[in-house]
Design an enzyme around this catalytic site. Structure first.
Site, PDB file in Angstrom:
ATOM      1  N   GLU A   1       6.231 -14.892  -6.170  1.00  0.00           N
ATOM      2  CA  GLU A   1       5.864 -14.433  -4.953  1.00  0.00           C
ATOM      3  C   GLU A   1       4.671 -14.540  -4.928  1.00  0.00           C
ATOM      4  O   GLU A   1       4.324 -14.776  -3.527  1.00  0.00           O
ATOM      5  CB  GLU A   1       7.460 -12.926  -5.062  1.00  0.00           C
TER       6      GLU A   1
ATOM      7  N   SER B   1      12.470  -2.816  -4.577  1.00  0.00           N
ATOM      8  CA  SER B   1      12.155  -1.644  -4.328  1.00  0.00           C
ATOM      9  C   SER B   1      13.804  -0.249  -4.142  1.00  0.00           C
ATOM     10  O   SER B   1      14.610  -0.673  -3.330  1.00  0.00           O
ATOM     11  CB  SER B   1      11.455  -1.803  -2.568  1.00  0.00           C
TER      12      SER B   1
ATOM     13  N   GLN C   1      16.222 -10.057  -1.093  1.00  0.00           N
ATOM     14  CA  GLN C   1      16.160  -9.268  -3.248  1.00  0.00           C
ATOM     15  C   GLN C   1      16.097  -8.016  -2.502  1.00  0.00           C
ATOM     16  O   GLN C   1      15.488  -7.468  -2.134  1.00  0.00           O
ATOM     17  CB  GLN C   1      14.470  -9.856  -3.437  1.00  0.00           C
ATOM     18  N   GLY C   2      16.834  -7.340  -4.273  1.00  0.00           N
ATOM     19  CA  GLY C   2      16.933  -5.666  -4.326  1.00  0.00           C
ATOM     20  C   GLY C   2      15.737  -4.849  -5.819  1.00  0.00           C
ATOM     21  O   GLY C   2      16.053  -5.351  -6.343  1.00  0.00           O
TER      22      GLY C   2
ATOM     23  N   GLU D   1      -4.020  -2.429  -3.448  1.00  0.00           N
ATOM     24  CA  GLU D   1      -4.480  -1.601  -4.885  1.00  0.00           C
ATOM     25  C   GLU D   1      -4.427  -2.583  -5.796  1.00  0.00           C
ATOM     26  O   GLU D   1      -4.690  -2.160  -6.954  1.00  0.00           O
ATOM     27  CB  GLU D   1      -4.268  -0.350  -3.437  1.00  0.00           C
TER      28      GLU D   1
HETATM   29  C1  LIG Z   1       7.850  -6.041   5.630  1.00  0.00           C
HETATM   30  C2  LIG Z   1       8.497  -5.868   4.070  1.00  0.00           C
HETATM   31  C3  LIG Z   1       9.395  -6.608   3.513  1.00  0.00           C
HETATM   32  C4  LIG Z   1       9.721  -6.022   2.367  1.00  0.00           C
HETATM   33  N1  LIG Z   1      10.335  -7.128   1.820  1.00  0.00           N
HETATM   34  C5  LIG Z   1      11.116  -6.269   0.654  1.00  0.00           C
HETATM   35  C6  LIG Z   1      12.406  -6.959   0.149  1.00  0.00           C
HETATM   36  O1  LIG Z   1      12.996  -8.174   0.937  1.00  0.00           O
HETATM   37  N2  LIG Z   1      12.880  -6.867  -1.022  1.00  0.00           N
HETATM   38  C7  LIG Z   1      12.621  -5.284  -2.029  1.00  0.00           C
HETATM   39  O2  LIG Z   1      12.301  -5.385  -3.031  1.00  0.00           O
HETATM   40  N3  LIG Z   1      10.745  -5.011  -1.613  1.00  0.00           N
HETATM   41  C8  LIG Z   1      11.013  -5.643  -0.216  1.00  0.00           C
HETATM   42  N4  LIG Z   1       9.664  -4.736   0.521  1.00  0.00           N
HETATM   43  C9  LIG Z   1       9.037  -3.710  -0.826  1.00  0.00           C
HETATM   44  C10 LIG Z   1       7.426  -3.256  -0.965  1.00  0.00           C
HETATM   45  O3  LIG Z   1       8.094  -4.201  -2.499  1.00  0.00           O
HETATM   46  C11 LIG Z   1       7.437  -2.489  -1.289  1.00  0.00           C
HETATM   47  O4  LIG Z   1       7.247  -1.566   0.309  1.00  0.00           O
HETATM   48  C12 LIG Z   1       6.228  -2.264  -1.905  1.00  0.00           C
HETATM   49  O5  LIG Z   1       6.484  -2.848  -3.320  1.00  0.00           O
HETATM   50  C13 LIG Z   1       5.286  -1.103  -2.214  1.00  0.00           C
HETATM   51  O6  LIG Z   1       6.040  -0.154  -2.424  1.00  0.00           O
HETATM   52  P1  LIG Z   1       6.250   1.145  -1.498  1.00  0.00           P
HETATM   53  O7  LIG Z   1       6.226   0.726   0.527  1.00  0.00           O
HETATM   54  O8  LIG Z   1       7.548   1.902  -2.077  1.00  0.00           O
HETATM   55  O9  LIG Z   1       4.341   2.200  -1.586  1.00  0.00           O
HETATM   56  P2  LIG Z   1       4.462   2.873  -2.159  1.00  0.00           P
HETATM   57  O10 LIG Z   1       4.109   2.689  -3.697  1.00  0.00           O
HETATM   58  O11 LIG Z   1       4.407   3.655  -2.266  1.00  0.00           O
HETATM   59  O12 LIG Z   1       2.780   2.936  -2.129  1.00  0.00           O
HETATM   60  C14 LIG Z   1       1.515   3.562  -0.743  1.00  0.00           C
HETATM   61  C15 LIG Z   1       0.488   3.170  -1.363  1.00  0.00           C
HETATM   62  O13 LIG Z   1      -0.235   3.977  -2.463  1.00  0.00           O
HETATM   63  C16 LIG Z   1      -0.977   3.025  -3.447  1.00  0.00           C
HETATM   64  N5  LIG Z   1      -0.688   3.156  -4.384  1.00  0.00           N
HETATM   65  C17 LIG Z   1       0.387   2.967  -5.231  1.00  0.00           C
HETATM   66  N6  LIG Z   1       0.194   2.933  -6.493  1.00  0.00           N
HETATM   67  C18 LIG Z   1      -0.947   3.150  -7.234  1.00  0.00           C
HETATM   68  C19 LIG Z   1      -2.112   2.739  -7.643  1.00  0.00           C
HETATM   69  N7  LIG Z   1      -1.368   2.454  -9.063  1.00  0.00           N
HETATM   70  N8  LIG Z   1      -2.756   2.717  -7.640  1.00  0.00           N
HETATM   71  C20 LIG Z   1      -3.804   3.017  -6.060  1.00  0.00           C
HETATM   72  N9  LIG Z   1      -3.121   2.445  -5.241  1.00  0.00           N
HETATM   73  C21 LIG Z   1      -1.780   2.446  -5.170  1.00  0.00           C
HETATM   74  C22 LIG Z   1       0.095   1.694  -2.891  1.00  0.00           C
HETATM   75  O14 LIG Z   1      -1.617   0.059  -2.674  1.00  0.00           O
HETATM   76  C23 LIG Z   1      -0.054   1.823  -0.710  1.00  0.00           C
HETATM   77  O15 LIG Z   1      -1.062   1.927  -0.590  1.00  0.00           O
HETATM   78  C24 LIG Z   1       9.523  -4.915   1.695  1.00  0.00           C
HETATM   79  C25 LIG Z   1       8.443  -4.523   2.480  1.00  0.00           C
HETATM   80  C26 LIG Z   1       7.594  -4.680   3.123  1.00  0.00           C
HETATM   81  C27 LIG Z   1       6.888  -4.276   4.203  1.00  0.00           C
END
Ligand SMILES: Cc1cc2nc3c(=O)[nH]c(=O)nc-3n(C[C@H](O)[C@H](O)[C@H](O)COP(=O)(O)OP(=O)(O)OC[C@H]3O[C@@H](n4cnc5c(N)ncnc54)[C@H](O)[C@@H]3O)c2cc1C
Ligand SMILES: Cc1cc2nc3c(=O)[nH]c(=O)nc-3n(C[C@H](O)[C@H](O)[C@H](O)COP(=O)(O)OP(=O)(O)OC[C@H]3O[C@@H](n4cnc5c(N)ncnc54)[C@H](O)[C@@H]3O)c2cc1C
Lengths: 395, 376
Positions: free
Chosen positions: A248, A133, A130-131, A377
């Site tokens: 999902e 993020s 899944q591409g 969140e």
């Molecule tokens: C083990 C694992 C596997 C994954 N596998 C995949 C995958 O296969 N494919 C893929 O595409 N992605 C994958 N992901 C990515 C995942 O979807 C993202 O980590 C997730 O969407 C959060 O984005 P971020 O890590 O950039 O955190 P951020 O979005 O930067 O968030 C950081 C913090 O800020 C908070 N925050 C952000 N926006 C808001 C808001 N509007 N209001 C309040 N709080 C907020 C969040 O809740 C979090 O606590 C994976 C992640 C993990 C941990």
């Protein structure tokens, strides 16, 4: 209210049970459910196991027969998941293909696309990742910057994805790209299907806190895919991506509760042996976890009833996701407290590179569950705005 | 698998809601909570004669409607939603089930039709000044002489005991302890030697009484000495019923919070657009919906009278009372200063939630019961 299988459901359940009883033996049974979808432990055996499932049409159960499915109904899919989990069968590696991509493909794909991709997922000949993020597009997925432009009959993709689970094993990636360079936010995105084995793609593994490398960085530098590999209309990839996220958050984790029953039973046994169950504070905590576990089950049954009636789970899926991830995180913490000093060291390593026990793994992996598939969140925002109708934040 | 109410059950909910919105608006709740009796006899009569609510879950052969605990749960949820002031929980739930569980067929035939029609108000007297909710809390001994029984001692926290025509008393036979010797008796509300005192309650919408027994002649209900299984089951059923009632109130305060958060503007925005408030509401919804799942499932187990009941009763009481109290507390917080006033209904729910949480045993107590029942 009625919680009993119909005769047809009971017969189907018996069939699943019998099949698992016959096939889930030896090295397959030894795999167990303790790992994430792409944990390297026993990889070859896991692939072989899923091929066996596919050969007897347990993969793609609800798909039409022409794609290798059984045209089963939703109730049967749930029964299969329940029995699969109850049998302690291995975590599925085709999760992204079968669980996330395929339902999206069935909803938005052309006949040609379905014929091209579904049978290979069904036979476990092609794995998907899944591409979505990116470094600057996490929760704010609409901020995607990876670009794709048409060059004759091919899309050319340039940019970076991150946290891409299984990218190092996958044959294909469903990747959301910005195809209109002047667009912003959720406009101008397209949902492309891209083969992974090509010079324009570089996959670099990222090591997780659990020690294993299930997710990766994926660099696209002029990667190519055929023009017809756009799923849904060009420029309307957001809608398609939201459908994937819906699967999902909604149905993909529906049988987790049963897996947690197994984990709870394991912890309870330890607590009874080491005396933790007699210690008043821990005893109360164990009872609290049990309450949550049962409430999760009842919530799941209500959600399922709605799903069967209405055809979709809707934004209420966020309640389910928030509930189970919070519960599992608390459970991981309870587990460490129950283990006491034994949590400090490893009792029986599971063949992982960084040696930890199953309960350590839960303690750590549950920290990702409240982040992926929409962080807690974000789920609260969805519940507040789309279920309760509270005003959005001014932007 | 189907975890939903039938169309008929939804219709019952609509009917009861309509009735209660008309008969038990906040003004009526406030009027009745200031009275000693704490209920409106004419509304009570209508509930019995027009809607048949008091006898809803009493079998037809004993003068009731013959519905199940699921329908009873629906009615209670609606009553909890409006904080209905009436001896329904005491009469239809506590005393009615105690008689069904403990009585002989002849006793059921004699006692239940009056409860079912609403002509009789009944109460269940079990807790004593020790405030214990289990068999150990029953110390009042029944003296026996030539097959006749008399009661002497004190019962506390008896819901609607001050207005009851019929009092079902849980006592014990002389010289017994624990689950041994638990016995049920019935006593008329105006029996000689019985002194009833209305208690000042924190939750003014639900009345309680102290009952002092001084050599009160009592009729055994069922066989004296072997009442524990019936008592234990009555307590489980009461926990399930209260869980449903609590979720009605919890849903109501959630709605109040959400409505207020949409219209109250501070800093130039509705407060519901601030995540601090929005996330509170989201958590409330999660807990309220989860509590309903538990309460509804518990109703089903009680309706089936299956062996899941003891476990499900304990867990739903533990979960629902925490969810309810949390919702009522957040409701006050979200309302700011207004939420702290007497005029605003927030405190009525807050007080009902806390007393429901404690009544029948608090969440810690119910988790201990659960721990024993699942073998932790
Ligand atoms: C083990 C694992 C596997 C994954 N596998 C995949 C995958 O296969 N494919 C893929 O595409 N992605 C994958 N992901 C990515 C995942 O979807 C993202 O980590 C997730 O969407 C959060 O984005 P971020 O890590 O950039 O955190 P951020 O979005 O930067 O968030 C950081 C913090 O800020 C908070 N925050 C952000 N926006 C808001 C808001 N509007 N209001 C309040 N709080 C907020 C969040 O809740 C979090 O606590 C994976 C992640 C993990 C941990
Ligand atoms: C017992 C009592 C005595 C008082 N005595 C006095 C007194 O003597 N003199 C006097 O002047 N005042 C007095 N006050 C008023 C008190 O200062 C206000 O109640 C308080 O400032 C909150 O304002 P509000 O009631 O209008 O609530 P609101 O401001 O409307 O708040 C409602 C809810 O929204 C939340 N909220 C508001 N803005 C935001 C934001 N930006 N982000 C997140 N959440 C937000 C609040 O935290 C609250 O939960 C008293 C209040 C009480 C309860």
């Amino acid at each position: 209210m009625d919680f009993v299988d119909t005769p047809a459901e009971a017969a189907f359940r018996a069939e699943v049970r019998a099949w698992l009883g016959e096939h889930l033996t030896g090295e397959f049974a030894a795999l167990g459910p303790g790992n994430g979808p792409s944990d390297e432990t026993g990889w070859e055996v896991r692939v072989e196991w899923e091929k066996l499932l596919g050969a007897d049409h347990w993969v793609g159960l609800t798909w039409a027969k022409e794609y290798g499915g059984r045209a089963a109904n939703l109730a049967e899919q749930i029964i299969f998941n329940e029995e699969y989990t109850r049998a302690n069968a291995p975590t599925r590696i085709s999760f992204f293909g079968e669980g996330l991509f395929a339902p999206t493909l069935i909803q938005f794909g052309t006949d040609a696309q379905k014929q091209r991709f579904l049978p290979k997922i069904q036979r476990v000949e092609e794995l998907w990742c899944q591409g979505f993020s990116e470094p600057n597009a996490g929760s704010d997925l609409a901020n995607i910057q990876t670009r794709a432009t048409l060059d004759g009959d091919e899309w050319v993709i340039t940019g970076q994805k991150v946290w891409t689970t299984l990218a190092h094993r996958a044959d294909w990636c469903f990747v959301v790209c910005r195809t209109d360079p002047d667009s912003k936010s959720h406009h101008g995105l397209t949902y492309l299907l891209c083969p992974m084995d090509q010079p324009g793609i570089e996959v670099r593994p990222l090591r997780q806190m659990t020690g294993s490398s299930e997710f990766n960085e994926v660099f696209f530098d002029g990667a190519r895919t055929a023009k017809e590999n756009a799923l849904g209309p060009v420029g309307e990839g957001w809608k398609v991506a939201m459908a994937t996220l819906g699967f999902e958050r909604g149905t993909a984790f529906m049988s987790s509760q049963l897996a947690f029953e197994g984990e709870y039973a394991e912890l309870l046994e330890i607590a009874q042996k080491n005396g933790a169950a007699e210690q008043p504070a821990l005893r109360d905590e164990l009872a609290q976890r049990y309450v949550g576990l049962q409430v999760m089950k009842y919530n799941g049954m209500r959600m399922l009833t709605n799903l069967v009636k209405r055809g979709d789970v809707g934004p209420e899926a966020s309640i389910g996701k928030l509930f189970w991830t919070t519960w599992h995180r608390n459970f991981g913490e309870t587990a460490m407290r129950v283990l006491g000093a034994d949590a400090l060291t490893v009792q029986r390593a599971q063949g992982r590179e960084y040696e930890i026990d199953d309960l350590h793994y839960i303690f750590m992996a549950s920290r990702a569950e409240t982040i992926y598939a929409g962080a807690s969140e974000i789920q609260r925002n969805i519940i507040g705005e789309r279920v309760l109708g509270l005003p959005r934040e001014p932007r | 698998m189907n975890f939903a109410f039938s169309e008929e059950q939804e219709e019952l909910r609509r009917t009861v809601r309509q009735f209660l919105e008309a008969k038990s608006p906040e003004t009526e709740v406030r009027r009745l909570m200031e009275t000693t009796e704490g209920y409106d006899p004419s509304v009570w009569k209508q509930m019995g004669q027009e809607l048949g609510l008091q006898g809803l879950a009493i079998p037809e052969e004993f003068g009731g409607q013959g519905y199940t605990f699921i329908e009873l749960g629906i009615v209670l949820e609606e009553m909890g939603r409006v904080l209905l002031c009436a001896p329904y929980f005491a009469s239809a739930v506590l005393a009615g089930n105690a008689i069904l569980n403990a009585g002989t067929d002849a006793q059921k035939s004699a006692l239940l039709p009056g409860i079912a029609s609403g002509d009789t108000i009944a109460a269940l007297a079990f807790t004593e000044p020790s405030g214990k909710w289990d068999a150990a809390g029953i110390t009042l001994e029944a003296a026996e002489s030539g097959g006749r029984y008399t009661l002497s001692g004190e019962k506390m926290f008896v819901i609607d005991g001050h207005v009851a025509d019929l009092i079902v008393v849980v006592a014990r036979t002389a010289g017994t302890t624990g689950a041994d010797g638990i016995s049920f008796f019935t006593v008329r509300g105006d029996a000689e030697g019985l002194t009833r005192t209305s208690l000042s309650t924190m939750d003014m919408t639900r009345k309680q009484a102290k009952l002092e027994f001084n050599n009160v002649a009592a009729e055994p209900l069922g066989t004296p000495g072997s009442g524990w299984p019936a008592f234990s089951k009555t307590l489980d059923q009461a926990a399930v019923a209260l869980s449903n009632e609590m979720m009605g109130g919890a849903q109501k305060v959630l709605e109040m919070s959400v409505e207020y958060a949409k219209v109250r503007v501070q800093f130039g925005r509705p407060i519901g657009s601030f995540q601090a408030i929005k996330h509170k509401c989201a958590d409330m919804l999660l807990e309220v919906e989860s509590g309903k799942s538990a309460a509804y499932y518990a109703s089903w187990a009680a309706a089936e009278d299956n062996d899941e009941l003891p476990v499900v009763a304990a867990l739903s009481k533990a979960y629902c009372s925490e969810a309810y109290f949390h919702a009522t507390a957040e409701n006050i917080q979200i309302h700011g200063g207004i939420g702290f006033t007497w005029e605003h209904p927030a405190h009525l729910y807050f007080k009902r939630a806390k007393s429901s949480e404690i009544y029948l045993g608090d969440p810690t107590y119910h988790r201990e019961l659960l721990a024993q029942r699942i073998g932790i």
